[in-house]
Design a protein around this motif. Structure first.
Motif, PDB file in Angstrom:
ATOM      1  N   TYR A 222       0.833  -1.209   0.000  1.00 44.28           N
ATOM      2  CA  TYR A 222       0.000   0.000   0.000  1.00 44.28           C
ATOM      3  C   TYR A 222       0.866   1.256   0.000  1.00 44.28           C
ATOM      4  O   TYR A 222       0.564   2.238  -0.684  1.00 44.28           O
ATOM      5  N   VAL A 223       1.945   1.215   0.770  1.00 46.64           N
ATOM      6  CA  VAL A 223       2.873   2.348   0.790  1.00 46.64           C
ATOM      7  C   VAL A 223       3.512   2.525  -0.589  1.00 46.64           C
ATOM      8  O   VAL A 223       3.636   3.648  -1.091  1.00 46.64           O
ATOM      9  N   ALA A 224       3.918   1.415  -1.203  1.00 46.44           N
ATOM     10  CA  ALA A 224       4.527   1.486  -2.534  1.00 46.44           C
ATOM     11  C   ALA A 224       3.569   2.117  -3.536  1.00 46.44           C
ATOM     12  O   ALA A 224       3.966   2.931  -4.380  1.00 46.44           O
ATOM     13  N   ARG A 225       2.293   1.751  -3.450  1.00 44.23           N
ATOM     14  CA  ARG A 225       1.276   2.326  -4.333  1.00 44.23           C
ATOM     15  C   ARG A 225       1.163   3.833  -4.115  1.00 44.23           C
ATOM     16  O   ARG A 225       1.089   4.622  -5.053  1.00 44.23           O
ATOM     17  N   PHE A 226       1.121   4.227  -2.840  1.00 42.16           N
ATOM     18  CA  PHE A 226       1.007   5.653  -2.494  1.00 42.16           C
ATOM     19  C   PHE A 226       2.169   6.437  -3.096  1.00 42.16           C
ATOM     20  O   PHE A 226       1.962   7.491  -3.719  1.00 42.16           O
ATOM     21  N   ILE A 227       3.405   5.948  -2.921  1.00 41.51           N
ATOM     22  CA  ILE A 227       4.587   6.652  -3.418  1.00 41.51           C
ATOM     23  C   ILE A 227       4.546   6.767  -4.939  1.00 41.51           C
ATOM     24  O   ILE A 227       4.854   7.821  -5.515  1.00 41.51           O
ATOM     25  N   GLU A 228       4.141   5.702  -5.617  1.00 44.10           N
ATOM     26  CA  GLU A 228       4.108   5.716  -7.082  1.00 44.10           C
ATOM     27  C   GLU A 228       3.016   6.652  -7.596  1.00 44.10           C
ATOM     28  O   GLU A 228       3.201   7.366  -8.589  1.00 44.10           O
ATOM     29  N   LEU A 229       1.877   6.672  -6.921  1.00 43.01           N
ATOM     30  CA  LEU A 229       0.805   7.585  -7.320  1.00 43.01           C
ATOM     31  C   LEU A 229       1.216   9.034  -7.107  1.00 43.01           C
ATOM     32  O   LEU A 229       0.921   9.902  -7.938  1.00 43.01           O
ATOM     33  N   ALA A 230       1.889   9.299  -5.995  1.00 42.58           N
ATOM     34  CA  ALA A 230       2.370  10.665  -5.738  1.00 42.58           C
ATOM     35  C   ALA A 230       3.346  11.091  -6.830  1.00 42.58           C
ATOM     36  O   ALA A 230       3.273  12.210  -7.350  1.00 42.58           O
ATOM     37  N   ALA A 231       4.252  10.183  -7.211  1.00 43.39           N
ATOM     38  CA  ALA A 231       5.228  10.501  -8.265  1.00 43.39           C
ATOM     39  C   ALA A 231       4.536  10.782  -9.588  1.00 43.39           C
ATOM     40  O   ALA A 231       4.973  11.637 -10.370  1.00 43.39           O
ATOM     41  N   SER A 232       3.431  10.081  -9.870  1.00 41.30           N
ATOM     42  CA  SER A 232       2.749  10.269 -11.152  1.00 41.30           C
ATOM     43  C   SER A 232       2.133  11.661 -11.276  1.00 41.30           C
ATOM     44  O   SER A 232       1.975  12.175 -12.385  1.00 41.30           O
ATOM     45  N   LEU A 233       1.786  12.272 -10.143  1.00 38.79           N
ATOM     46  CA  LEU A 233       1.187  13.617 -10.195  1.00 38.79           C
ATOM     47  C   LEU A 233       2.187  14.662 -10.665  1.00 38.79           C
ATOM     48  O   LEU A 233       1.796  15.700 -11.209  1.00 38.79           O
ATOM     49  N   TYR A 234       3.477  14.424 -10.451  1.00 43.74           N
ATOM     50  CA  TYR A 234       4.490  15.384 -10.905  1.00 43.74           C
ATOM     51  C   TYR A 234       4.507  15.503 -12.426  1.00 43.74           C
ATOM     52  O   TYR A 234       4.980  16.504 -12.966  1.00 43.74           O
ATOM     53  N   ASP A 235       4.024  14.488 -13.128  1.00 41.70           N
ATOM     54  CA  ASP A 235       4.046  14.519 -14.588  1.00 41.70           C
ATOM     55  C   ASP A 235       2.802  15.157 -15.189  1.00 41.70           C
ATOM     56  O   ASP A 235       2.726  15.328 -16.406  1.00 41.70           O
ATOM     57  N   ARG A 236       1.838  15.514 -14.347  1.00 41.08           N
ATOM     58  CA  ARG A 236       0.616  16.144 -14.863  1.00 41.08           C
ATOM     59  C   ARG A 236       0.799  17.655 -14.925  1.00 41.08           C
ATOM     60  O   ARG A 236       1.214  18.274 -13.938  1.00 41.08           O
ATOM     61  N   PRO A 237       0.498  18.287 -16.056  1.00 41.29           N
ATOM     62  CA  PRO A 237       0.634  19.743 -16.140  1.00 41.29           C
ATOM     63  C   PRO A 237      -0.434  20.496 -15.356  1.00 41.29           C
ATOM     64  O   PRO A 237      -0.257  21.660 -15.019  1.00 41.29           O
ATOM     65  N   SER A 238      -1.554  19.836 -15.054  1.00 36.95           N
ATOM     66  CA  SER A 238      -2.637  20.464 -14.301  1.00 36.95           C
ATOM     67  C   SER A 238      -3.257  19.432 -13.364  1.00 36.95           C
ATOM     68  O   SER A 238      -3.039  18.224 -13.523  1.00 36.95           O
ATOM     69  N   PRO A 239      -4.047  19.876 -12.390  1.00 35.70           N
ATOM     70  CA  PRO A 239      -4.571  18.947 -11.389  1.00 35.70           C
ATOM     71  C   PRO A 239      -5.676  18.038 -11.924  1.00 35.70           C
ATOM     72  O   PRO A 239      -6.246  18.268 -12.997  1.00 35.70           O
ATOM     73  N   LEU A 240      -5.968  16.994 -11.157  1.00 38.61           N
ATOM     74  CA  LEU A 240      -7.171  16.195 -11.358  1.00 38.61           C
ATOM     75  C   LEU A 240      -8.320  16.907 -10.656  1.00 38.61           C
ATOM     76  O   LEU A 240      -8.163  17.415  -9.547  1.00 38.61           O
ATOM     77  N   ASP A 241      -9.472  16.927 -11.303  1.00 43.90           N
ATOM     78  CA  ASP A 241     -10.643  17.626 -10.780  1.00 43.90           C
ATOM     79  C   ASP A 241     -11.425  16.695  -9.855  1.00 43.90           C
ATOM     80  O   ASP A 241     -11.864  15.621 -10.264  1.00 43.90           O
ATOM     81  N   VAL A 242     -11.587  17.114  -8.599  1.00 43.07           N
ATOM     82  CA  VAL A 242     -12.318  16.301  -7.626  1.00 43.07           C
ATOM     83  C   VAL A 242     -13.718  15.962  -8.136  1.00 43.07           C
ATOM     84  O   VAL A 242     -14.201  14.837  -7.976  1.00 43.07           O
ATOM     85  N   ALA A 243     -14.376  16.922  -8.767  1.00 44.97           N
ATOM     86  CA  ALA A 243     -15.743  16.694  -9.246  1.00 44.97           C
ATOM     87  C   ALA A 243     -15.805  15.566 -10.271  1.00 44.97           C
ATOM     88  O   ALA A 243     -16.815  14.855 -10.359  1.00 44.97           O
TER      89      ALA A 243
END
Length: 460
Positions: A186-207
């Motif tokens: 679960y920790v490994a998943r969290f770290i990898e997901l966090a790293a993937s956000l650095y490659d997004r030019p804009s945020p994911l929309d909560v809605a």
């Protein structure tokens, strides 16, 4: 006009650490004096920091756009990675000066993390140590390269001093905190997901992602409504599957809550269409709902692309980074564009980018073999044509600072890649294949440390 030395930022160097290095190189003792000097350097004296933000000035010093600098040298893409506040706004955009002023950099007083082995390697390779962005990711309490607990310092503004200057006063994360976390899926998943956000030019929309979280959570028996009497609380499940010491470092409220106690900041992520909490809560939820980071990333991509969301319980696919020669070959085919290399290899961009940068293969701008001017033409002239530094600088069309920044990213493998990209002629011999012969990072450092490189290039 006040002229300053403009050091190029190191790969993934934290913005505040870059400011500290600018201060040391130019002899300034306070950030305020250094920032005012930067404004004067660019002929912008008298403008307030709300009008001309520190982020914009650092971007100019680095020779980058504010968006590029934000995505490469700040934690903003992570901290703002999932939000309901202007989610269409590109990270680092000057459209919202208030956001750049208030949120582009980490707040003062945050702990700063480093690895002693990385500090030694950076001094050897770059000639100086620097604050690595990936080590500031919440939950990354060990060095992923050396698998040792990180050191950290807490002060009013810790990033202004280099890691090497902070070793004596630093404390270390306890080994007993790291051991359970480093083996936890679960920790490994969290770290990898966090790293993937650095490659997004804009945020994911909560809605947009809230329905995905709700439906996936409901299918797994979690409560998707605060008033529901059916189902389990996802916050209770988190408390059970994450190591408690690690979980406390990222979201201590989950550890402190009682069993069965509803935690709005976490349990609310499954149905609220406005941000229930920080991005950390959403990453924790995604780590629980999906069996791999890839599955979660693909599911989120399906929401944005309008495609079918993949089944959340499929078996995760283990992917490995290709051999060096395959990476170089893919880089040559893609003409140096990191995103295209990732597409060819069917790997996440952040994984490929890290591997390529470690080989000294920077992401190249668009070019053609017929180009006689521009950054790539200059690199070809230097590495293949053996031209002098001065003539290559002129060919590049870049300022000396920006050309130096590009050259610092280059390693021995670039010559081979450029050769493979270029049309072959009879009078130019093939470059020798170097599979299995590329030097390690430390060996490269002996050649590419900044002062030595500059001196060598000038001698040519």
């Amino acid at each position: 006009m006040n002229m300053l030395v403009q050091p190029a930022p190191f790969p993934e160097e934290m913005d505040r650490g870059y400011l500290g290095r600018i201060m040391r190189v130019n002899g300034y003792r306070t950030p305020k004096d250094a920032v005012e000097a930067m404004a004067a350097h660019f002929g912008e004296e008298g403008r307030s920091r709300r009008d001309l933000t520190t982020h914009e000035l650092l971007s100019r010093m680095a020779g980058m756009t504010t968006e590029h600098f934000a995505q490469r040298h700040t934690t903003l893409p992570l901290r703002r990675g999932i939000t309901s506040y202007v989610p269409s706004l590109i990270h680092g955009s000057k459209e919202r000066k208030s956001l750049l002023h208030n949120s582009a950099s980490l707040r003062k007083g945050q702990p700063a993390f480093f690895c002693k082995e990385c500090v030694k390697a950076d001094v050897h390779f770059h000639g100086a140590s620097y604050w690595r962005r990936d080590l500031q990711t919440p939950g990354q309490i060990w060095c992923p390269k050396h698998e040792t607990p990180l050191y950290f310092i807490t002060s009013d503004d810790p990033f202004l001093a280099s890691p090497a200057m902070s070793i004596d006063e630093a404390a270390q994360i306890p080994q007993e905190w790291v051991k359970p976390a480093i083996k936890n899926a679960y920790v490994a998943r969290f770290i990898e997901l966090a790293a993937s956000l650095y490659d997004r030019p804009s945020p994911l929309d909560v809605a947009l992602i809230a329905p995905l979280l709700r439906d996936t959570g409901s299918a797994q028996g979690f409560k998707v409504n605060a008033s529901s009497k059916q189902g389990a609380l996802i916050s209770d499940h988190m408390k059970a599957v994450f190591p408690p010491q690690w979980l406390s470092t990222v979201f201590h409220e989950v550890v402190e809550k009682s069993q069965g106690e509803y935690l709005h900041q976490v349990d609310g992520t499954l149905y609220l269409r406005k941000s229930a909490s920080s991005v950390i809560a959403y990453l924790l939820v995604l780590s629980v709902l999906f069996e791999s980071a890839d599955t979660a990333i693909n599911a989120l991509a399906g929401v944005y692309g309008g495609g079918v969301v993949p089944a959340p319980h499929r078996k995760p696919i283990k992917r490995s980074v290709p051999a060096i020669d395959e990476l170089v070959e893919g880089y040559a085919i893609a003409k140096g564009v990191h995103a295209e290399v990732a597409r060819l290899l069917d790997l996440p961009v952040y994984v490929v980018r890290k591997s390529l940068l470690e080989l000294g293969l920077p992401s190249l701008p668009e070019w053609t073999p017929a180009s006689e001017v521009g950054p790539v033409a200059a690199l070809r002239a230097f590495y293949l044509g053996k031209r002098s530094y001065a003539s290559c600088l002129e060919i590049s069309g870049l300022s000396p600072g920006r050309f130096d920044a590009l050259m610092r990213q280059c390693g021995p493998a670039l010559a081979l890649a450029l050769d493979r990209m270029s049309p072959k002629t009879k009078d130019r011999p093939r470059a020798r294949r170097v599979k299995g012969r590329l030097p390690s990072n430390q060996e490269q450092g002996a050649v590419l440390a900044t002062p030595q490189l500059r001196e060598m290039l000038l001698q040519n």
